[in-house]
Design a protein around this motif. Structure first.
Motif, mmCIF file in Angstrom:
data_model
loop_
_atom_site.group_PDB
_atom_site.id
_atom_site.type_symbol
_atom_site.label_atom_id
_atom_site.label_comp_id
_atom_site.label_asym_id
_atom_site.label_seq_id
_atom_site.Cartn_x
_atom_site.Cartn_y
_atom_site.Cartn_z
ATOM 1 N N TYR A 1 44.424 41.273 40.426
ATOM 2 C CA TYR A 1 43.307 40.651 41.140
ATOM 3 C C TYR A 1 41.991 41.090 40.493
ATOM 4 O O TYR A 1 41.843 42.240 40.080
ATOM 5 C CB TYR A 1 43.319 41.052 42.609
ATOM 6 N N HIS A 2 41.054 40.185 40.439
ATOM 7 C CA HIS A 2 39.805 40.567 39.785
ATOM 8 C C HIS A 2 38.609 39.851 40.379
ATOM 9 O O HIS A 2 38.705 38.783 40.977
ATOM 10 C CB HIS A 2 39.871 40.324 38.273
ATOM 11 N N LEU A 3 37.471 40.496 40.217
ATOM 12 C CA LEU A 3 36.172 39.978 40.633
ATOM 13 C C LEU A 3 35.312 39.847 39.388
ATOM 14 O O LEU A 3 35.234 40.768 38.574
ATOM 15 C CB LEU A 3 35.519 40.924 41.641
ATOM 16 N N LYS A 4 34.675 38.705 39.238
ATOM 17 C CA LYS A 4 33.899 38.422 38.041
ATOM 18 C C LYS A 4 32.444 38.815 38.255
ATOM 19 O O LYS A 4 31.767 38.256 39.120
ATOM 20 C CB LYS A 4 33.998 36.939 37.684
ATOM 21 N N LEU A 5 31.976 39.751 37.451
ATOM 22 C CA LEU A 5 30.582 40.199 37.529
ATOM 23 C C LEU A 5 29.835 39.635 36.325
ATOM 24 O O LEU A 5 29.939 40.160 35.210
ATOM 25 C CB LEU A 5 30.503 41.728 37.538
ATOM 26 N N ASP A 6 29.097 38.568 36.561
ATOM 27 C CA ASP A 6 28.438 37.878 35.445
ATOM 28 C C ASP A 6 26.961 38.205 35.338
ATOM 29 O O ASP A 6 26.279 37.722 34.447
ATOM 30 C CB ASP A 6 28.627 36.369 35.574
ATOM 31 N N ASN B 1 30.910 38.132 47.956
ATOM 32 C CA ASN B 1 30.231 36.891 47.570
ATOM 33 C C ASN B 1 30.580 36.502 46.139
ATOM 34 O O ASN B 1 29.746 35.987 45.395
ATOM 35 C CB ASN B 1 28.717 37.016 47.738
ATOM 36 N N ILE B 2 31.825 36.804 45.773
ATOM 37 C CA ILE B 2 32.356 36.477 44.450
ATOM 38 C C ILE B 2 33.788 35.989 44.650
ATOM 39 O O ILE B 2 34.539 36.560 45.452
ATOM 40 C CB ILE B 2 32.380 37.704 43.517
ATOM 41 N N GLU B 3 34.174 34.959 43.944
ATOM 42 C CA GLU B 3 35.551 34.489 44.046
ATOM 43 C C GLU B 3 36.513 35.588 43.599
ATOM 44 O O GLU B 3 36.304 36.223 42.568
ATOM 45 C CB GLU B 3 35.769 33.240 43.192
ATOM 46 N N CYS B 4 37.524 35.816 44.399
ATOM 47 C CA CYS B 4 38.513 36.850 44.098
ATOM 48 C C CYS B 4 39.839 36.173 43.800
ATOM 49 O O CYS B 4 40.418 35.515 44.672
ATOM 50 C CB CYS B 4 38.642 37.785 45.307
ATOM 51 N N THR B 5 40.327 36.326 42.585
ATOM 52 C CA THR B 5 41.503 35.574 42.160
ATOM 53 C C THR B 5 42.512 36.476 41.459
ATOM 54 O O THR B 5 42.160 37.522 40.918
ATOM 55 C CB THR B 5 41.097 34.456 41.181
ATOM 56 N N GLN C 1 46.843 37.296 50.592
ATOM 57 C CA GLN C 1 45.981 36.136 50.429
ATOM 58 C C GLN C 1 44.794 36.185 51.386
ATOM 59 O O GLN C 1 43.655 35.882 51.007
ATOM 60 C CB GLN C 1 46.794 34.844 50.647
ATOM 61 N N LYS C 2 45.039 36.593 52.623
ATOM 62 C CA LYS C 2 43.944 36.752 53.575
ATOM 63 C C LYS C 2 43.001 37.876 53.126
ATOM 64 O O LYS C 2 41.780 37.778 53.281
ATOM 65 C CB LYS C 2 44.487 37.039 54.970
ATOM 66 N N ASP C 3 43.595 38.927 52.566
ATOM 67 C CA ASP C 3 42.787 40.050 52.084
ATOM 68 C C ASP C 3 41.862 39.599 50.958
ATOM 69 O O ASP C 3 40.688 39.984 50.909
ATOM 70 C CB ASP C 3 43.681 41.185 51.575
ATOM 71 N N ASN D 1 32.051 40.589 32.633
ATOM 72 C CA ASN D 1 32.482 41.875 33.169
ATOM 73 C C ASN D 1 33.379 41.652 34.379
ATOM 74 O O ASN D 1 33.241 40.654 35.097
ATOM 75 C CB ASN D 1 31.278 42.735 33.554
ATOM 76 N N ARG D 2 34.278 42.585 34.606
ATOM 77 C CA ARG D 2 35.275 42.416 35.651
ATOM 78 C C ARG D 2 35.582 43.742 36.344
ATOM 79 O O ARG D 2 35.465 44.819 35.745
ATOM 80 C CB ARG D 2 36.602 41.882 35.062
ATOM 81 N N ILE D 3 35.993 43.635 37.599
ATOM 82 C CA ILE D 3 36.675 44.731 38.290
ATOM 83 C C ILE D 3 38.068 44.222 38.622
ATOM 84 O O ILE D 3 38.229 43.231 39.346
ATOM 85 C CB ILE D 3 35.937 45.166 39.572
#
Length: 297
Positions: A254-259, A221-225, A210-212, A272-274
């Protein structure tokens, strides 16, 4: 697309070389640079006239030197550096750098300087690199501006972002990008991968995912969920080569949203996502495993 980092007699100040120990330090510095550059798309190339053959070579035009020249030449041409000596001259290296054509996907060249106050003649300063960080930043810039195609983008990413681990699925997952292809989204993808690379050393010994995720989210600078609904494990499980080159399955929810896209004027929201996983290993500590780069799963 390959990257060739060039060393010539313009890379050093030969006037600083007088003792045998000076030459040993130079050789060890070159070996260290070679090791840090690594394999993959990068190659360290030393000009054929770096040692001898030109008045600016470290042993001059004819190799006349007060020390035992033959033993010094042998010092550089041993197995640790021998394969890095090129058949082309320093002047030809300059021409290669001046003729860089990134868009066509050929080898691109940069000039490396072993001292910060040195620059190659006629070469734009942006192509004169002085550190591993400079090489990394230069490669990131070229990858973002000239991704070329899916295969080239992933292959180069594996070398450039060497603190991350990529699944074989990444080669195919870019095909899932909707509306356009990697050439339209390369800048945001490179920015996020670079941020993940920056986070990798900081989570190595972390006991808390969670800290990571908070660290990764703030750095990118993207919400990581984690994945919410549609959390079928098979959809987010990918094969990686980790310790001892054995295949391991890592759950990458876990993913990062690249919009965003490369075009600042395009305000469309892109899906798009990673997708990545955090895996604790015996030899490397906790690592970031990239399972999918592309569209929303």
């Amino acid at each position: 697309m390959e990257s060739e980092i060039c060393i010539s007699y313009y890379s050093i100040n030969s006037k600083n070389l007088s003792l045998f120990s000076d030459f040993e330090k130079l050789k060890n510095k070159l070996i260290g640079l070679k090791d840090e550059i690594g394999k993959g798309i990068r190659k360290l190339s030393i000009s054929c006239d770096f040692i001898i053959g030109h008045e600016n070579s470290i042993f001059g035009e004819n190799g006349n030197y007060s020390l035992d020249t033959s033993s010094l030449i042998k010092l550089f041409y041993d197995g640790s550096l021998g394969s890095n000596f090129s058949e082309i001259s320093s002047q030809k290296m300059i021409q290669n750098i001046l003729n860089n054509s990134f868009a066509v996907g050929k080898t691109y060249y940069s000039a490396y300087c072993l001292e910060y106050n040195l620059f190659w003649p006629n070469i734009d300063k942006k192509f004169c690199l002085h550190s591993i960080e400079d090489i990394y930043n230069f490669d990131c810039e070229i990858l973002a501006k000239y991704p070329l195609n899916n295969d080239s983008f992933i292959r180069r990413s594996i070398t450039i972002f060497n603190k991350l681990y990529f699944s074989e699925n990444c080669y195919n997952s870019l095909k899932s990008i909707k509306t356009n292809d990697i050439t339209y989204f390369s800048i945001p993808f490179v920015n996020v991968l670079s941020s993940l690379q920056k986070c990798a050393p900081d989570i190595k010994d972390s006991p808390s995912n969670q800290k990571d995720l908070k660290l990764i989210g703030s750095t990118c600078n993207i919400e990581c969920t984690p994945q919410g609904s549609n959390k079928e494990r098979n959809n987010f499980s990918f094969s990686f080569k980790l310790e001892d080159d054995t295949n391991e399955i890592v759950f990458c929810e876990y993913h990062l949203k690249l919009d965003k896209c490369n075009n600042d004027g395009d305000s469309h929201y892109y899906y798009n996502r990673i997708y990545f996983g955090l895996k604790t290993t015996i030899s490397k500590g906790k690592i970031i495993c990239i399972g999918h780069i592309g569209g929303h799963i």
